[in-house]
Enzyme design. Sequence first.
Site, PDB file in Angstrom:
ATOM      1  N   GLY A   9       0.847  -1.181   0.000  1.00 17.44           N
ATOM      2  CA  GLY A   9       0.000   0.000   0.000  1.00 17.44           C
ATOM      3  C   GLY A   9       0.881   1.229   0.000  1.00 17.44           C
ATOM      4  CG  LEU A  11       4.999   2.397   5.661  1.00 16.31           C
ATOM      5  CD1 LEU A  11       5.877   3.646   5.563  1.00 16.31           C
ATOM      6  CD2 LEU A  11       4.656   2.095   7.119  1.00 16.31           C
ATOM      7  CE  LYS A  72      -4.792   0.578   5.865  1.00 16.28           C
ATOM      8  NZ  LYS A  72      -4.496   1.901   6.453  1.00 16.28           N
ATOM      9  CG  ASN A  96      -0.559   2.263  12.137  1.00 20.82           C
ATOM     10  OD1 ASN A  96       0.533   2.741  12.447  1.00 20.82           O
ATOM     11  ND2 ASN A  96      -1.305   2.765  11.163  1.00 20.82           N
ATOM     12  CE  LYS A 177       3.309   2.963  14.137  1.00 24.72           C
ATOM     13  NZ  LYS A 177       3.794   1.887  13.232  1.00 24.72           N
ATOM     14  CG  ASN A 185      -3.941   7.308  13.126  1.00 27.73           C
ATOM     15  OD1 ASN A 185      -3.130   8.226  13.137  1.00 27.73           O
ATOM     16  ND2 ASN A 185      -3.679   6.146  12.585  1.00 27.73           N
ATOM     17  CG  ASN A 195      -1.788  14.324  11.007  1.00 28.51           C
ATOM     18  OD1 ASN A 195      -2.886  13.796  10.844  1.00 28.51           O
ATOM     19  ND2 ASN A 195      -0.660  13.669  10.824  1.00 28.51           N
TER      20      ASN A 195
END
Length: 295
Positions: A9, A11, A72, A96, A177, A185, A195
Amino acid sequence: MDIVVVGAGSLGSLLGGLLAREHDVTLVGREPHVGTVTREGLAVRGVEQFQAHPAARTDLPSGGDLALVAVKAYDTADVAADLADCAFEACLSVQNGLGNETTLAEAVDYPVLAGTCTYGARLLDPGVVEFTGRGAVALGDPAGGRSAVADDVAEAFRAAGVESVAAADMPTRRWEKLAVNAAVNATTALARVENGALAATPGDGLAAGAARETARVAREAGVDLPTDRALSLTEQVVRETAANRSSMLQDVEAGRQTEIDAINGAVVDRATEPVPVNETLARLLRTWERGRDRR
């Protein structure tokens, strides 16, 4: 190094493109992105502009030196099952949320590394990824401590110009993180803002509340994450990525499932005391997802 990027994707494509300047890289993703990269190469735009030529395919190869997992969080279990049939020397998650490394480690019989990545990326079109912000990759043993495997991977990344560090404090870095992601998010996704808007609107109070709660839950889990540290990191990210649209905002705008369960939901699941901000954010995003599914 023979590197397979599982999840090409935004990243994954950026990291794959950067690493392909020095290493043999294969992007594993979906059409039409894979077909375009195969025919024309991967165009990187933004902070750096160049054309990379990694291999690309829709299925996993049989193995390699490193599986770089960038899917994901909700796809981790499926990817782990596929990786169990492959022969890699190591696996690195730059995903994440919490729990990804555990899911991977339960499935494969080679070392799994935890990673955090602050590079910014956005997939513009098939075969085209925007490099939206420089960052760094920290990687190491998910339980903490030194790792010779992490040392080798970090060295390979640096050889390709990807700023990397083999870190002995990955449990702390993962919770740091998580605090930032929990703060930024969901808030930006619900408010539909970049952001930087969190620094100038009532949203910053909501984001700060999520970060505070996450730091407390981290301490409950045995990780020393001071509240001030979680807040300062959140403020730093908001300031340094002011023009960025968070990955969760991009998912909402595209009508895709979000990673809310692995981020704010993970904070709620691990809390021993109420975490009302994270719970509210999680419930709101889950309500949006149910509404999306009903359409």
